[in-house]
Motif scaffolding. Structure first.
Motif, PDB file in Angstrom:
ATOM      1  N   ARG A 562       0.832  -1.196   0.000  1.00 14.70           N
ATOM      2  CA  ARG A 562       0.000   0.000   0.000  1.00 14.70           C
ATOM      3  C   ARG A 562       0.868   1.249   0.000  1.00 14.70           C
ATOM      4  O   ARG A 562       2.038   1.216   0.347  1.00 14.70           O
ATOM      5  N   ARG A 563       0.263   2.386  -0.368  1.00 15.95           N
ATOM      6  CA  ARG A 563       0.987   3.649  -0.369  1.00 15.95           C
ATOM      7  C   ARG A 563       0.958   4.270   1.016  1.00 15.95           C
ATOM      8  O   ARG A 563      -0.025   4.174   1.737  1.00 15.95           O
ATOM      9  N   SER A 564       2.031   4.890   1.382  1.00 24.86           N
ATOM     10  CA  SER A 564       2.054   5.657   2.628  1.00 24.86           C
ATOM     11  C   SER A 564       2.533   7.061   2.296  1.00 24.86           C
ATOM     12  O   SER A 564       3.290   7.272   1.356  1.00 24.86           O
ATOM     13  N   TYR A 565       2.095   8.037   3.077  1.00 27.99           N
ATOM     14  CA  TYR A 565       2.368   9.425   2.780  1.00 27.99           C
ATOM     15  C   TYR A 565       3.054  10.084   3.967  1.00 27.99           C
ATOM     16  O   TYR A 565       2.709   9.831   5.117  1.00 27.99           O
ATOM     17  N   ARG A 566       4.007  10.927   3.668  1.00 31.93           N
ATOM     18  CA  ARG A 566       4.606  11.745   4.708  1.00 31.93           C
ATOM     19  C   ARG A 566       3.859  13.062   4.770  1.00 31.93           C
ATOM     20  O   ARG A 566       3.647  13.719   3.764  1.00 31.93           O
ATOM     21  N   SER A 567       3.480  13.440   5.967  1.00 32.01           N
ATOM     22  CA  SER A 567       2.665  14.636   6.128  1.00 32.01           C
ATOM     23  C   SER A 567       3.443  15.884   5.737  1.00 32.01           C
ATOM     24  O   SER A 567       4.648  15.980   5.955  1.00 32.01           O
ATOM     25  N   LEU A 568       2.731  16.848   5.149  1.00 32.96           N
ATOM     26  CA  LEU A 568       3.302  18.133   4.794  1.00 32.96           C
ATOM     27  C   LEU A 568       2.400  19.215   5.375  1.00 32.96           C
ATOM     28  O   LEU A 568       1.238  19.334   4.984  1.00 32.96           O
ATOM     29  N   ILE A 569       2.927  19.961   6.333  1.00 30.90           N
ATOM     30  CA  ILE A 569       2.161  20.987   7.036  1.00 30.90           C
ATOM     31  C   ILE A 569       2.752  22.352   6.693  1.00 30.90           C
ATOM     32  O   ILE A 569       3.968  22.558   6.834  1.00 30.90           O
ATOM     33  N   PRO A 582      -1.185  30.343  -4.418  1.00 27.81           N
ATOM     34  CA  PRO A 582      -0.522  29.543  -5.458  1.00 27.81           C
ATOM     35  C   PRO A 582      -0.972  28.091  -5.424  1.00 27.81           C
ATOM     36  O   PRO A 582      -1.281  27.528  -4.374  1.00 27.81           O
ATOM     37  N   LEU A 583      -0.981  27.478  -6.589  1.00 27.16           N
ATOM     38  CA  LEU A 583      -1.451  26.108  -6.735  1.00 27.16           C
ATOM     39  C   LEU A 583      -0.580  25.119  -5.968  1.00 27.16           C
ATOM     40  O   LEU A 583      -1.076  24.114  -5.459  1.00 27.16           O
ATOM     41  N   SER A 584       0.712  25.400  -5.851  1.00 28.84           N
ATOM     42  CA  SER A 584       1.617  24.436  -5.218  1.00 28.84           C
ATOM     43  C   SER A 584       1.253  24.175  -3.762  1.00 28.84           C
ATOM     44  O   SER A 584       1.549  23.106  -3.222  1.00 28.84           O
ATOM     45  N   LEU A 585       0.597  25.137  -3.104  1.00 30.15           N
ATOM     46  CA  LEU A 585       0.238  24.945  -1.700  1.00 30.15           C
ATOM     47  C   LEU A 585      -0.835  23.878  -1.520  1.00 30.15           C
ATOM     48  O   LEU A 585      -1.054  23.391  -0.411  1.00 30.15           O
ATOM     49  N   SER A 586      -1.511  23.501  -2.591  1.00 28.96           N
ATOM     50  CA  SER A 586      -2.536  22.460  -2.473  1.00 28.96           C
ATOM     51  C   SER A 586      -1.925  21.083  -2.255  1.00 28.96           C
ATOM     52  O   SER A 586      -2.646  20.114  -2.029  1.00 28.96           O
ATOM     53  N   ASN A 587      -0.596  20.982  -2.292  1.00 25.24           N
ATOM     54  CA  ASN A 587       0.069  19.724  -1.962  1.00 25.24           C
ATOM     55  C   ASN A 587       0.139  19.494  -0.462  1.00 25.24           C
ATOM     56  O   ASN A 587       0.461  18.393  -0.015  1.00 25.24           O
ATOM     57  N   ALA A 588      -0.116  20.533   0.316  1.00 28.39           N
ATOM     58  CA  ALA A 588      -0.020  20.415   1.767  1.00 28.39           C
ATOM     59  C   ALA A 588      -1.123  19.519   2.303  1.00 28.39           C
ATOM     60  O   ALA A 588      -2.255  19.517   1.817  1.00 28.39           O
ATOM     61  N   ILE A 589      -0.801  18.782   3.335  1.00 28.59           N
ATOM     62  CA  ILE A 589      -1.805  17.974   4.024  1.00 28.59           C
ATOM     63  C   ILE A 589      -2.601  18.857   4.981  1.00 28.59           C
ATOM     64  O   ILE A 589      -3.811  18.721   5.110  1.00 28.59           O
ATOM     65  N   GLU A 590      -1.905  19.756   5.659  1.00 33.71           N
ATOM     66  CA  GLU A 590      -2.555  20.762   6.496  1.00 33.71           C
ATOM     67  C   GLU A 590      -2.073  22.126   6.030  1.00 33.71           C
ATOM     68  O   GLU A 590      -0.869  22.373   5.978  1.00 33.71           O
ATOM     69  N   LEU A 591      -3.019  23.027   5.700  1.00 33.25           N
ATOM     70  CA  LEU A 591      -2.666  24.326   5.132  1.00 33.25           C
ATOM     71  C   LEU A 591      -3.375  25.425   5.914  1.00 33.25           C
ATOM     72  O   LEU A 591      -4.609  25.483   5.949  1.00 33.25           O
ATOM     73  N   THR A 613      -5.212  17.017   0.862  1.00 30.01           N
ATOM     74  CA  THR A 613      -5.353  17.945   1.977  1.00 30.01           C
ATOM     75  C   THR A 613      -6.466  17.499   2.923  1.00 30.01           C
ATOM     76  O   THR A 613      -7.564  17.168   2.485  1.00 30.01           O
ATOM     77  N   VAL A 614      -6.167  17.516   4.239  1.00 29.32           N
ATOM     78  CA  VAL A 614      -7.182  17.176   5.243  1.00 29.32           C
ATOM     79  C   VAL A 614      -7.619  18.407   6.032  1.00 29.32           C
ATOM     80  O   VAL A 614      -8.694  18.402   6.642  1.00 29.32           O
ATOM     81  N   LEU A 615      -6.813  19.471   6.021  1.00 31.72           N
ATOM     82  CA  LEU A 615      -7.161  20.683   6.762  1.00 31.72           C
ATOM     83  C   LEU A 615      -6.872  21.891   5.896  1.00 31.72           C
ATOM     84  O   LEU A 615      -5.755  22.059   5.395  1.00 31.72           O
ATOM     85  N   LEU A 616      -7.893  22.751   5.705  1.00 33.49           N
ATOM     86  CA  LEU A 616      -7.747  23.958   4.893  1.00 33.49           C
ATOM     87  C   LEU A 616      -8.367  25.124   5.650  1.00 33.49           C
ATOM     88  O   LEU A 616      -9.574  25.155   5.885  1.00 33.49           O
ATOM     89  N   GLN A 633     -12.716  17.535  -5.697  1.00 32.85           N
ATOM     90  CA  GLN A 633     -11.272  17.286  -5.697  1.00 32.85           C
ATOM     91  C   GLN A 633     -10.664  17.331  -4.291  1.00 32.85           C
ATOM     92  O   GLN A 633      -9.472  17.111  -4.142  1.00 32.85           O
ATOM     93  N   TRP A 634     -11.488  17.618  -3.299  1.00 35.86           N
ATOM     94  CA  TRP A 634     -10.982  17.797  -1.933  1.00 35.86           C
ATOM     95  C   TRP A 634     -11.633  16.802  -0.967  1.00 35.86           C
ATOM     96  O   TRP A 634     -11.938  17.125   0.168  1.00 35.86           O
ATOM     97  N   ARG A 635     -11.804  15.589  -1.434  1.00 36.22           N
ATOM     98  CA  ARG A 635     -12.609  14.634  -0.676  1.00 36.22           C
ATOM     99  C   ARG A 635     -11.970  14.183   0.633  1.00 36.22           C
ATOM    100  O   ARG A 635     -12.649  13.577   1.457  1.00 36.22           O
ATOM    101  N   ARG A 636     -10.699  14.433   0.826  1.00 30.59           N
ATOM    102  CA  ARG A 636     -10.058  14.025   2.071  1.00 30.59           C
ATOM    103  C   ARG A 636     -10.192  15.076   3.177  1.00 30.59           C
ATOM    104  O   ARG A 636      -9.715  14.870   4.282  1.00 30.59           O
ATOM    105  N   LEU A 637     -10.827  16.201   2.877  1.00 28.05           N
ATOM    106  CA  LEU A 637     -10.923  17.271   3.868  1.00 28.05           C
ATOM    107  C   LEU A 637     -11.645  16.817   5.130  1.00 28.05           C
ATOM    108  O   LEU A 637     -12.710  16.195   5.081  1.00 28.05           O
TER     109      LEU A 637
END
Length: 1011
Positions: A562-569, A582-591, A613-616, A633-637
């Protein structure tokens, strides 16, 4: 063919001919396939097949749908020695090893294993067997028995004591199992390794003696066990063992009186790990005989008092863990305790003496004293540990400056955060050439940190100076000798310019320069630093301009299947950024982008992309226009906060695709229209705040039917109309309900007492309304919500104690009817606001049972009748407003009700009594006449007699009358008897008369009913 071969072997005298013949036979056997003798003993093969038939195989949890497929009676696989998990003796062909670890086998262990009389190794760990059978004690040749991690219950059979050849025993289970008699363990004369988990020893007062008398035991591992109280008199007769080398005990409940025994159980003890147990009390001074100890972990046991001096005799000690206790005293006293007296022949010791100390701890590499109550300064004598690699002193009460660090040439990690240390960083810090981690955060340090102090720290990886008053003074051309992975400078003075030296740090994964007085823009070279970041915090600065589109990526890695992800805050909140996100910030898990001046975000939200992203949080910006309809596109929020912007239009239906949403905050915008029905799919919502908008329509019934986990619901200051749907009573978890400032009409639902969280006693430990979530299989993360709550007439922001509030606010609507008496069942309510409605009738007397109520506002209604006496019991009441109603009568007397200003009772024409100035009928105090000089009183030219003699006469008359009547009764016995006899007769006459009258009346009524 075999008889032919055997008959001719004797004729082959030369070894060369013999070898050639055997090779030929081997080739012949392989060529025709006829010669393949079975090594397996038939009776043992049948026993194994019987064992298999008694198993339950879990087909879904193993790679092979039949993990024992090779176990068969087919002639092609009849050799059981080649079966899965089997090993046989090379000479006798008997089965000697059965290893079925992690085969997900279930049911009972079949007694057919008894036929494996030569079995030495049995491993059935990590399966689903339910009990330990007694017959295992008959497998007397066993040397290895492992039943770990099976869901076994019941008791450990004492028959295991027959396994005298056993060297390894692991019975660490999942469920609690019981030991009725543990003396059998001492009969295992060959046992070296013993592991027991989740065992109940409470009926075995002699468990210590049983372990002590196990003659060959070397490693003892006891976890999550329950032990009885210890009989100290029996312990005094136990002789120390010479074999036990390692004790591992964690998560147990242990009698503190057992600790001295553990410290004297063996003179050869090398490894003592007794951590995370429930012990408490002082740490015994019993380390004197443990001269071989190299590793000591006593952390997390709740030990109190000072560290015992006998620890100072441990000359071979390499690692000492005393963290997470309540050890007190000064570090100076502790170090004195650790001053050892080792043999003076050791040149290593003699060469490491400092400051005329006679000896030091020559072997100590790790010292963990964090999370205790140690106080006082750090003495220079701490340099007596020159081989120290790790020193952890964080979360104590240490004061003063850091000592000279030059005596720690081997130091690799220093943790001293969350103390009360002060002063500046010592210049000797630059001599720690092996230093990798330096953490002195959350202290009271000050002064300038220069590049000279860091110049020789070429191995430094983690630097944490945060939450101090440091000022960093680095040249703009400085190139550090190190490559950091983590940098924390929060609340230090780094600015005003963005730190240029960061451009050289290319492997950073963690940057925190929040609240660091940076007044600048993000430089273009910063994109070279961000590519490997997992955490970026630039918040609470004055950074302005447009956020560049620097590279940020969530690093995806494959972990097994399975895939695992490193958090990006990413936290850029509380700055002066403007323009588009900017669009690049949408890579964050918590923003976190709140409290800036961003104006555009449609491209950021709606550019097609797979987002994780889980937190916006985009609150408190200048975002305007319609709320985009691209939330698919933000179903993990889990948390979405867009409050305090200028958003308009309807709430789009795609927001209902956020199935995992727990917090949705759209308050204080200009949103309009009705609530989208798709939102009912976000059934996990805990907080829904849509206040201060222009939403309209009726409150949907699905709010109560689908969002049953809601703890906070705010629809205040909108244009909702119609009745409050009774379905809202299904919100059993609701703690704060705010429907104020709408156009709601009708009655307050009588089912209001279904708000279970407002009825039952709350857990005061749940002080917040917290979202808990995890990402990519990582550890759980927590997000503490905040909310604006109208409290005692003013609006406050709550976060740390938001979970303690129980509030109902239905004010400023058009509600009518009575206040439901069932509101008194909401015993946990702290605030009720029903003001500015058209409520009528009486105030329910039962409201006086709301002992936690602190604020009650019923003003501006049509309530009538008296203020109920029950309200006098509201001892916690701090805010009250009954003004502008039709209440009358006397205000009940209590400490609270009279403490409020009279304006809180204003415009109730019939109310009287304090704190109002109007008195109630019958409460008037007669005016006292003014005395004249001649002894008479004058009042409106009328004369009155002097009342002094009147009052004196009353006193004399009362005394004479009282003594004349009762004095006679005291001294005259016959009169006294006649007196009481008269009253007894009078009582009997009244009783009989009343009873007869009652009977006659009853008969008359019955006769009337008959006719």
């Amino acid at each position: 063919m075999i008889s032919f071969v055997l008959g001719h072997l004797c004729t082959l005298r030369s070894s060369g001919l013999l070898i050639s013949f055997l090779v030929a036979i081997s080739v012949l056997g392989k060529s025709n396939g006829a010669y393949s003798p079975s090594r397996c003993i038939p009776s043992e093969r049948q026993a194994l097949l019987s064992f298999k038939r008694g198993l339950e195989l879990d087909d879904h949890d193993h790679e092979d749908s039949n993990p024992l497929s090779s176990w068969t009676s087919n002639s092609s696989q009849e050799d059981c020695c080649s079966w899965e998990g089997m090993s046989c003796d090379s000479k006798t062909n008997h089965v000697i090893k059965l290893g079925l670890r992690r085969y997900h086998l279930g049911s009972e262990i079949n007694p057919s294993l008894l036929k494996l009389k030569y079995l030495k190794h049995l491993d059935l760990s990590f399966n689903n067997f339910s009990r330990i059978p007694k017959f295992l004690g008959s497998l007397t040749r066993l040397r290895y028995l492992n039943l770990a991690r099976n869901p076994m219950s019941g008791t450990i059979p004492s028959q295991l004591g027959n396994l005298t050849r056993l060297s390894f025993l692991d019975l660490s289970g999942i469920h609690v199992i019981t030991v009725v008699n543990f003396r059998w363990i001492s009969r295992l004369s060959s046992l070296k390794y013993l592991t027991l988990t989740a065992v109940n020893f409470t009926t075995n007062s002699d468990w210590l003696q049983s372990i002590e008398t196990t003659p060959s035991l070397r490693v003892l591992n006891l976890q999550d066990c329950h032990f009885p109280e210890v009989d100290t008199s029996s312990l005094s007769h136990i002789n120390a063992s010479n074999t036990l080398e390692s004790i591992l005990m964690s998560y147990n409940s242990i009698d503190p009186r057992a600790i001295p025994w553990l410290l004297n159980v063996s003179s050869n003890l090398v490894d003592l790990r007794v951590h995370e147990n429930m012990i408490g009390g002082p740490l015994p001074n019993s380390f004197g005989n443990l001269t071989s100890l190299a590793y000591v972990d006593l952390s997390g046991n709740g030990f109190q008092g000072e560290i015992p001096k006998s620890l100072g005799t441990l000359c071979k000690l390499k690692s000492l863990f005393l963290s997470c206790n309540q050890l007190s005293g000064t570090l100076h006293n502790l170090l004195e305790s650790l001053q050892v007296s080792c043999t003076k022949n050791s040149t290593e010791i003699l060469n490491l003496n400092f400051h005329n100390h006679q000896s030091v701890a020559p072997a100590l590499n790790e010292l963990y004293l964090n999370e205790n109550l140690l106080e006082g300064p750090l003495p220079n004598s701490i340099g007596q540990f020159p081989k120290l690699h790790v020193m952890n002193l964080e979360k104590n009460l240490l004061t003063g400056p850091l000592p000279t660090l030059s005596h720690f040439p081997s130091l690799r990690a220093l943790y001293a955060s969350k103390n009360k240390l002060d002063g500046s960083l010592p210049e000797s810090m630059g001599q720690l050439s092996n230093l990798k981690v330096f953490d002195v955060s959350s202290n009271s340090f000050s002064g300038v940190v220069s590049q000279a102090q860091l110049m020789n720290l070429s191995k430094l990886k983690q630097l944490d100076l945060s939450f101090n008053s440091f000022t960093l003074n680095f040249s703009s051309t400085w190139v550090p000798p190190f490559q950091l992975t983590s940098l924390n400078l929060a609340s230090c003075t780094v600015g005003p310019q963005f730190p240029v030296w960061l451009r050289t740090q290319l492997i950073l994964s963690h940057i925190d320069i929040s609240n660091s007085s940076v007044i600048d823009v993000i430089p273009t070279w910063f994109s070279n630093v961000t590519s490997k970041l997992q955490y970026l915090n630039l918040s609470f600065n004055h950074i302005s301009g447009i956020v560049p589109n620097f590279p940020l990526r969530s690093i995806k890695q494959k972990s097994s299947s399975r895939r695992s992800y490193r958090s990006l805050i990413v936290d850029l909140s509380c700055n002066q950024f403007h323009g588009a996100i900017p669009l690049s910030l949408s890579n964050a898990i918590e923003l976190y982008l709140s409290n800036n001046m961003f104006t555009r975000f449609k491209s950021f939200l709606c550019t097609p992309k797979d987002r994780e992203t889980v937190l916006l949080d985009l609150s408190n910006n200048l975002l305007f226009g319609r709320l985009p309809d691209c939330w698919l596109q933000w179903r993990r929020l889990v948390i979405l906060n867009l409050e305090n912007n200028n958003l308009s239009g309807i709430i789009p239906g795609s927001i209902g695709s956020l199935y995992g949403l727990q917090t949705l905050r759209l308050r204080h915008n200009s949103l309009s229209g009705i609530l989208p029905s798709s939102l009912n799919r976000s059934s996990g919502l805990l907080l829904l705040d849509l206040g201060d908008n222009n939403l309209n329509g009726k409150i949907p019934t699905w709010v109560g039917e689908s969002l049953k986990k809601l703890m906070l619901l705010s629809l205040k200051s909108n244009k909702f109309y119609g009745r409050i749907p009774p379905n809202l009573c299904h919100l059993h978890s609701i703690q704060i309900l705010d429907l104020s400032l709408n156009n709601l009409s009708g009655v307050i639902p009588s089912c209001i007492d279904n708000f279970t969280s407002m009825v039952h006693n709350r857990d005061d430990n749940d002080k917040t309304i917290t979202n808990t979530y995890s990402y990519g299989g990582g550890p759980a993360r927590r997000y503490e919500n905040n909310a604006l709550v109208m409290w005692k007439g003013l609006e406050y922001k709550y976060d740390k104690i938001l979970g303690l509030l129980r509030v109902i606010d239905l004010s400023s609507n058009r509600l009518s009817g009575r206040i439901p008496a069932k509101v008194a069942n909401l015993l946990e309510l702290v605030q009720v606001n029903l003001s500015r409605n058209h409520l009528s009738g009486i105030i329910p007397n039962e409201i006086g049972e709301l002992s936690r109520l602190e604020s009650l506002d019923l003003s501006h209604n049509d309530l009538s009748d008296k203020i109920p006496m029950g309200l006098a019991k509201l001892s916690s009441l701090a805010y009250l407003d009954f003004s502008y109603n039709s209440l009358w009568g006397k205000i009940p007397t209590s400490t609270q009700l009279q403490s409020f200003d009279a304006s809180r009772y204003a415009e109730n024409m019939g109310l009287c009594g304090p704190p109002l100035t109007s008195t109630c009928p019958g409460d008037e105090i007669p005016a006292v006449p003014r005395n004249s000089s001649n002894g008479y009183v004058e009042d409106h030219d009328e004369e009155w007699l002097d009342m002094t003699w009147f009052y004196a006469g009353i006193g004399v008359g009362f005394s004479v009358g009282f003594c004349g009547v009762f004095g006679t009764l005291v001294f005259k016995t016959s009169w006294r008897q006649a007196y009481f006899r008269f009253f007894n007769s009078l009582g009997d006459w009244l009783y009989v008369g009343i009873t007869v009258g009652k009977t006659r009346l009853s008969r008359r009524l019955q006769s009337n009913e008959y006719w």
